[in-house]
Scaffold this motif. Structure first.
Motif, mmCIF file in Angstrom:
data_model
loop_
_atom_site.group_PDB
_atom_site.id
_atom_site.type_symbol
_atom_site.label_atom_id
_atom_site.label_comp_id
_atom_site.label_asym_id
_atom_site.label_seq_id
_atom_site.Cartn_x
_atom_site.Cartn_y
_atom_site.Cartn_z
ATOM 1 N N UNK A 78 27.746 -19.661 37.393
ATOM 2 C CA UNK A 78 27.528 -19.360 36.256
ATOM 3 C C UNK A 78 27.370 -18.132 36.163
ATOM 4 N N UNK A 79 28.727 -17.123 35.589
ATOM 5 C CA UNK A 79 28.522 -15.885 35.749
ATOM 6 C C UNK A 79 28.489 -14.984 34.147
ATOM 7 N N UNK A 84 21.609 -11.309 26.975
ATOM 8 C CA UNK A 84 21.639 -12.850 26.525
ATOM 9 C C UNK A 84 22.424 -13.870 26.460
ATOM 10 N N UNK A 85 23.606 -13.163 26.822
ATOM 11 C CA UNK A 85 24.942 -14.345 27.498
ATOM 12 C C UNK A 85 24.239 -15.338 28.706
ATOM 13 N N UNK A 87 21.305 -16.190 29.493
ATOM 14 C CA UNK A 87 20.306 -17.075 28.418
ATOM 15 C C UNK A 87 21.487 -18.223 28.567
ATOM 16 N N UNK A 88 22.297 -18.266 27.482
ATOM 17 C CA UNK A 88 23.382 -18.653 26.791
ATOM 18 C C UNK A 88 23.490 -19.449 27.431
ATOM 19 N N UNK A 89 24.691 -19.446 28.468
ATOM 20 C CA UNK A 89 25.400 -20.260 29.531
ATOM 21 C C UNK A 89 24.245 -20.164 30.870
ATOM 22 N N UNK A 90 23.637 -19.625 31.374
ATOM 23 C CA UNK A 90 23.400 -20.211 32.940
ATOM 24 C C UNK A 90 21.845 -20.956 32.175
ATOM 25 N N UNK A 91 21.145 -20.016 32.050
ATOM 26 C CA UNK A 91 19.733 -20.630 31.611
ATOM 27 C C UNK A 91 19.242 -22.288 31.025
ATOM 28 N N UNK A 92 20.233 -22.297 30.529
ATOM 29 C CA UNK A 92 20.735 -24.226 29.690
ATOM 30 C C UNK A 92 21.315 -24.767 29.932
ATOM 31 N N UNK A 129 31.170 -18.009 26.462
ATOM 32 C CA UNK A 129 30.358 -16.825 27.522
ATOM 33 C C UNK A 129 30.851 -16.899 28.400
ATOM 34 N N UNK A 130 31.452 -17.803 29.357
ATOM 35 C CA UNK A 130 31.851 -17.327 30.617
ATOM 36 C C UNK A 130 33.309 -17.439 30.341
#
Length: 225
Positions: A78-79, A84-85, A87-92, A129-130
């Motif tokens: 997940x890069x 902010x990106x 947080x959206x793509x990886x932290x969730x 995002x990804x």
């Protein structure tokens, strides 16, 4: 996640230490839409990942393995470009995993990875995002689009004549319901994995993700298995 990590990576702590570069070293389905969009736990994420039976003609390098992310070891596949990106793509991400293969005859590698989210909305946002990272020329300079057909709800694939392994490479991404799927191929040689094979990988992988979200045991496989 222990084990060898993606094909073509340096030694270390499997995928946790391999980092996003692992994906690029290796290369950097189903019908359209989503019938159901159930969240997948760690066990189901592992079941979605193709195994040796699903990919005949390839030798398994890393068996399907999944885990829940922890702050110290975010998903290496997940890069994102900004905090902010990420947080959206990886932290969730709720669970993630990968499997990897090699084809000895031409030193070609094949990687699959899955990122799972709590719902379709979160997966949709993560996909957007990804794809900004994995799409376009990320696979290599002068990348060209690969037609994947219509697996999942969203999809994109690109091929370059020279990837980070030195030879032809591809990176594909597909969203199926609550999951974002990734596929990469690469080689040190000159033999490109044909677009029709990449399309078949994507269709099979997307079908496995849909089967899991339908409450079924993923069984989709390429012909010859």
């Amino acid at each position: 996640m222990g084990g060898k990590g993606f094909v073509g990576t340096r030694g270390g702590q499997g995928l946790l230490a391999a980092g996003a570069a692992a994906v690029l070293l290796a290369g950097c389905g189903g019908g359209g839409g989503d019938a159901k969009a159930a969240a997948l736990d760690k066990g189901k994420v592992a079941s979605v990942l193709p195994d040796a039976k699903a990919v005949p003609g390839w030798r398994m390098y890393m068996k399907p393995e999944a885990q829940k992310p922890v702050p110290e070891y975010p998903p290496s596949v997940c890069v994102a470009r900004t905090k902010e990106q990420r947080e959206t793509a990886c932290n969730k991400v709720t669970s993630w995993g990968a499997s990897a293969f090699v084809r000895k005859a031409d030193a070609t590698t094949l990687n699959f990875w899955t990122l799972a989210y709590k719902d379709e909305k979160a997966a949709d946002a993560a996909y957007d995002v990804l794809i900004k990272w994995y799409g376009g020329d990320r696979v290599g300079v002068n990348a060209e689009k690969v037609d994947l057909g219509s697996p999942g709800a969203e999809r994109e694939a690109n091929r370059a004549a020279v990837g980070t392994m030195g030879g032809p490479a591809t990176i594909a991404q597909v969203r199926v319901g609550t999951t974002v799927l990734g596929i990469s191929t690469g080689t040190e040689g000159k033999s490109t994995v044909p677009d029709k094979e990449v399309k078949a990988f994507a269709a099979m992988f997307a079908e496995r993700a849909q089967q899991a979200q339908n409450g079924e045991k993923p069984s989709a496989a390429l012909p010859g298995s």
